[in-house]
Design a protein around this motif. Structure first.
Motif, PDB file in Angstrom:
ATOM      1  N   ASP A  98      -5.195  44.177 -26.741  1.00 23.30           N
ATOM      2  CA  ASP A  98      -6.944  44.860 -26.784  1.00 23.30           C
ATOM      3  C   ASP A  98      -7.746  43.808 -25.386  1.00 23.30           C
ATOM      4  OD1 ASP A  98      -6.166  46.169 -28.752  1.00 23.30           O
ATOM      5  OD2 ASP A  98      -6.253  44.612 -30.270  1.00 23.30           O
ATOM      6  N   THR A 101      -7.878  45.638 -22.414  1.00 14.30           N
ATOM      7  CA  THR A 101      -8.753  46.469 -22.649  1.00 14.30           C
ATOM      8  C   THR A 101     -10.129  46.630 -22.773  1.00 14.30           C
ATOM      9  OG1 THR A 101      -6.321  47.860 -24.226  1.00 14.30           O
ATOM     10  CG2 THR A 101      -9.035  48.867 -23.733  1.00 14.30           C
ATOM     11  N   GLU A 102     -10.813  45.252 -22.761  1.00 14.91           N
ATOM     12  CA  GLU A 102     -12.027  45.517 -23.145  1.00 14.91           C
ATOM     13  C   GLU A 102     -12.906  44.815 -21.706  1.00 14.91           C
ATOM     14  OE1 GLU A 102     -15.574  42.811 -25.955  1.00 14.91           O
ATOM     15  OE2 GLU A 102     -13.216  43.087 -27.071  1.00 14.91           O
ATOM     16  N   HIS A 105     -13.038  47.946 -19.873  1.00 19.52           N
ATOM     17  CA  HIS A 105     -13.375  48.492 -19.986  1.00 19.52           C
ATOM     18  C   HIS A 105     -15.390  47.430 -19.281  1.00 19.52           C
ATOM     19  CE1 HIS A 105     -17.211  50.630 -21.981  1.00 19.52           C
ATOM     20  NE2 HIS A 105     -17.802  49.603 -22.594  1.00 19.52           N
ATOM     21  N   MET A 160      -1.987  44.779 -18.038  1.00 22.33           N
ATOM     22  CA  MET A 160      -1.443  45.801 -18.755  1.00 22.33           C
ATOM     23  C   MET A 160      -0.681  46.246 -18.501  1.00 22.33           C
ATOM     24  SD  MET A 160      -5.633  47.574 -19.232  1.00 22.33           S
ATOM     25  CE  MET A 160      -6.034  47.926 -20.644  1.00 22.33           C
ATOM     26  N   TYR A 176      -0.063  52.394 -15.800  1.00 28.44           N
ATOM     27  CA  TYR A 176      -0.966  51.336 -14.980  1.00 28.44           C
ATOM     28  C   TYR A 176      -0.897  50.979 -13.494  1.00 28.44           C
ATOM     29  CZ  TYR A 176      -2.968  51.136 -19.799  1.00 28.44           C
ATOM     30  OH  TYR A 176      -3.263  51.496 -21.112  1.00 28.44           O
ATOM     31  N   HIS A 688      -5.486  57.449 -26.369  1.00 20.88           N
ATOM     32  CA  HIS A 688      -4.973  57.208 -25.020  1.00 20.88           C
ATOM     33  C   HIS A 688      -5.122  58.550 -23.788  1.00 20.88           C
ATOM     34  CE1 HIS A 688      -0.585  57.274 -22.729  1.00 20.88           C
ATOM     35  NE2 HIS A 688      -1.075  56.415 -22.908  1.00 20.88           N
ATOM     36  N   THR A 724     -13.254  55.273 -22.773  1.00 18.78           N
ATOM     37  CA  THR A 724     -12.717  54.684 -23.126  1.00 18.78           C
ATOM     38  C   THR A 724     -11.281  53.901 -21.519  1.00 18.78           C
ATOM     39  OG1 THR A 724     -12.625  54.040 -25.056  1.00 18.78           O
ATOM     40  CG2 THR A 724     -11.385  53.323 -24.307  1.00 18.78           C
TER      41      THR A 724
END
Length: 815
Positions: A98, A101-102, A105, A160, A176, A688, A724
């Motif tokens: 989490d 991922t943020e 972004h 990731m 990735y 996803h 995303t």
């Protein structure tokens, strides 16, 4: 962006005086002082920027705030990276993902703001007024800043991937790592072609099922090479080396009669490395549980002082093993899915018991080390026996996805070897390669490279400085694999080429089958790297060299040789497919299918994967009946081996849905698309990358059926996923805006349709260029929408804004 034509409706004398004072204050400020601290009271009327020159001041305020916002978002991303690292250390992998991922972004959003389209008119005008020296400096600064931003994004992508790797999700991790590869490969061409860079930065729109199958093959091929060259073992016919190091002459004779096996592939490689890891965590290497029991039995019978107690423990272990084997036989009879999660669970229980036995064996060896040394004749042999058990335990931990304990086992084994034999011993070098492999899988690349480099130096010392040795080449190739994982493809190629040169020298000198396998494996991995770089002809030449060597050396008749030929044939077929040479691709896929069926039987997932590709060629030829037959057979095999709920079948279901769509069987197409969507969502979650293409297909069918409300919600989900995954400035996001605009148009909501198409047009201008086909298409659609708005007496938002500006200008002129 704020428009230069924006001005207040009215000017007051007080307001004009305030602005004059502020303008005078700015002019008297020392150079470089930040003017953003000046405060303009809210709602204070000010003079028109176009008339009074205050536009530059307002623009300066906006730019300063934008810079501050970017710096804040960059700091937030860094903090999120650190938070993710903290969660990893505490094995809180979901929370770590989490955070990363943020962070990704935020970094991508900052990236899209910092590096605008170089075709932008204003930036071009500013460059036109700059001399060549300043342009060179500007380009160097641009490339430096760009590379630093890309490196920051790459680090988060690696993190990731590492989280997925730590959770045992190797295919997800490779996705990735593949994006990292694309970023690093495009890094040097940023200044020359910014448009192509942005495309490669965010990815390309290619057939998802083909991409995922290639990634899975990349994982398997790279891991097979990595481990086969990193962890070698002597001829396993009777394990002469290992047993001579660990057992007494009496037990050695008894064990030779049993022809005990370590379950390792026979490669006769390095006589000084006692263990080799398997090719994958789920690989069915032979009889780990039986081997653990046999090792424990041998120690109990030949080296234990308390034989009675240890025999009772042995009987207990044997009984548990027999019960497990009986349960497995029953499950194999009742379970029609040999690769299902239930089968993997049974496999995991066996591995856990084998690890428990090895732990008990290690404890006995350590408690009886002095007695063992007397029995074996030296302390070195006793130490080698203990280290060998530690390495075997590391292998079991690897198969159980317990990376931390695996690394601990290898490090302890290295310490034992170094204490017994010294730091410059081949046992130490081999264990360092084990450690390097684990570190590479954890994403600790610098530490991994350090281990492989130390192993290489040890091998040089052992071989009196002679580098023409398979051990030296294996360490170099391992370093190439690390660079490959990092996406440093050019550096990886240098390492592979060095290893290939040594392997070829050894092969010409020794004429050994193992040396030939080394050469073919390295040729294959070099071909894979060139294929990643998009240099298909060069990749094809390396694959062809590997194929030719396999056929002329006689290896092609062995099972391993046939498996390698099948893999390379699939690679060659994939290149022909990308080049549009479908007949050549079909011929290669047919050969791969024949060999794979011969080796593994008809009902095997690899056969299903090849059938999927063959169906794709028929699909391209519009031979829909043949394509459908191939796809359906692939689905049948996937269901019979992996179970009906496995996500591997989703890509083939999408292709079947596509066939129905092209034949205008919309309801049938929808059924297959929805099933593929369910499988991907169950496996990967709601947001996803694999989910978006299937959602888009579903939305398209709903649109064609006139179900606009449901289609609109589907395309909103697509837009959310695209933002995303890619950030807000990617062409895929523009495509999603177009889909929403199309729904608005179908519902007669022309103003909303124009708004969505303008979002798309702005992205296309930045990423593709003003004259790109995408931008031209979007402009044409907007003109068409505006035409119908005028016909219906409606006004475009753009027309309304222009009308307001015109009225303001007239009012200002009147004043």
């Amino acid at each position: 962006m704020y428009s230069r034509s924006i001005s207040p409706i009215r000017q007051t004398r007080k307001g004009g005086k305030l602005i004059d004072e502020q303008r005078q204050e700015i002019s008297t400020m020392p150079p470089g002082q930040n003017t953003s601290s000046l405060h303009i009271p809210k709602h204070t009327p000010i003079a028109s920027p176009q008339r009074s020159g205050d536009y530059h001041y307002l623009r300066k305020c906006v730019d300063d705030h934008r810079i501050a916002l970017r710096e804040s978002r960059s700091a937030l991303a860094s903090a999120l990276d650190r938070l993710g690292d903290y969660h990893i250390k505490n094995k809180e992998y979901d929370d770590a993902m989490d955070a990363f991922t943020e962070a990704l972004h935020e970094k991508r959003s900052v990236f899209s703001q910092i590096f605008p389209d170089p075709t932008d008119g204003e930036s071009n005008r500013s460059r036109a007024n700059t001399d060549d020296a300043q342009i060179d400096d500007s380009q160097q600064t641009f490339q430096k800043n760009h590379n630093e931003s890309v490196d920051s994004i790459v680090q988060t992508l690696r993190n990731m991937g590492n989280v997925h790797s730590l959770r045992g999700e190797q295919d997800e991790a490779m996705r990735y790592y593949t994006e990292v590869t694309s970023l690093r490969a495009a890094r040097t061409s940023i200044v020359r072609d910014a448009t192509s860079v942005e495309s490669s930065f965010y990815g390309t729109d290619e057939d998802n099922s083909t991409l995922m199958s290639e990634i899975n093959e990349d994982v398997k091929a790279l891991d097979d090479l990595f481990r086969s060259i990193s962890f070698r073992n002597n001829d396993t016919k009777d394990n002469a080396l290992k047993l001579s190091k660990t057992l007494s002459p009496r037990s050695l004779d008894q064990t030779r009669k049993r022809r005990r096996s370590d379950g390792l592939r026979e490669n006769g490689a390095c006589e000084n490395e006692p263990f080799k890891r398997p090719s994958s965590p789920g690989s069915q290497s032979k009889n780990e549980l039986s081997e653990a029991l046999e090792s424990y039995r041998d120690f109990t019978e030949n080296h234990s002082r308390d034989k009675n107690f240890n025999k009772e423990q042995l009987n207990s272990f044997t009984l548990r093993a027999e019960l497990l084997q009986e349960n497995q036989k029953r499950s194999e009879t009742n379970d029609s899915y040999p690769f299902s999660s239930e089968s993997r669970s049974t496999r995991g229980t066996e591995l856990q018991l084998a690890l428990e036995i090895c732990r008990r064996l290690l404890s006995l060896q350590q408690e009886n080390e002095n007695y063992l040394a007397r029995e074996l004749g030296s302390e070195e042999k006793a130490s080698a026996s203990i280290a060998s058990t530690l390495i075997k335990m590391g292998s079991l931990c690897y198969k159980l996805n317990n990376v931390d304990e695996e690394l601990e086992m290898y490090r302890e084994a290295k310490s034992v070897y170094a204490k017994a034999f010294g730091d410059n011993h081949s046992y130490v070098a081999g264990t360092r390669k084990n450690i390097g492999m684990v570190l590479a899988e954890r994403g600790e690349y610098e530490e991994s490279m350090e281990q492989f480099e130390k192993a290489r130096k040890i091998y040089l010392v052992v071989n009196n400085g002679d580098e023409t040795n398979r051990d030296v080449a294996s360490a170099i190739s391992c370093m190439g694999n690390v660079m490959n994982r990092m996406g440093e493809l050019d550096e990886a190629l240098k390492q592979y080429e060095d290893a290939l040169r040594i392997y070829q020298t050894v092969c010409q000198r020794d004429h050994a089958e193992d040396s030939t396998r080394d050469v073919t494996a390295t040729l294959k991995i070099i071909g894979m790297v060139y294929s990643k770089k998009g240099e298909l002809d060069t990749a094809l030449s390396y694959f062809s060299q590997a194929m030719s060597l396999l056929r002329t050396s006689g290896i092609s008749s062995s099972s391993l040789g046939k498996e390698t030929i099948a893999s390379i044939s699939s690679r060659i077929a994939g290149i022909h497919f990308k080049k549009g040479e479908y007949e050549d691709a079909m011929r290669q896929y047919k050969e791969a299918q024949k060999l794979t069926v011969e080796l593994k039987g008809v009902n095997h997932p690899e056969v299903a994967g090849i059938l999927h590709y063959i169906g794709g060629i028929h699909h391209k030829h519009q031979d829909y009946d043949e394509a459908m037959t191939c796809y359906q057979e692939a689905v049948r095999i996937y269901h019979s081996t992996l179970g009906p709920g496995h996500p591997a079948v989703a890509a083939t279901l999408v292709c079947i849905g596509s066939l129905h769509y092209k034949q205008r069987n919309l309801d049938s197409a929808m059924m297959f698309y929805r099933e593929a969507l369910r499988l991907n969502r169950d496996a990967y979650g709601l947001h996803h990358p694999d989910v978006a293409p299937t959602l888009k297909s579903i939305g398209t069918i709903l649109t064609k059926k006139g179900e606009y409300d449901e289609a609109y919600h589907v395309f909103r989900d697509v837009l959310s996923i695209k933002c995303t995954v890619h950030g807000t400035g990617h062409p895929e996001v523009a495509n999603a805006y177009k889909s929403l605009g199309n729904i608005h148009y179908k519902r007669g909501e022309l103003a909303d349709a124009e708004r969505q198409y303008r979002h798309a047009l702005n992205i296309y201008r930045r990423t593709k260029g003003e004259d790109s086909n995408e931008a031209i298409s979007a402009r044409t659609s907007i003109e068409h929408i505006r035409y119908w708005m005028r016909e219906r007496g409606q006004h475009s938002p753009v027309d309304r804004r222009e009308s307001k500006r015109s009225n303001r200008r007239q009012g200002e002129a009147y004043c």
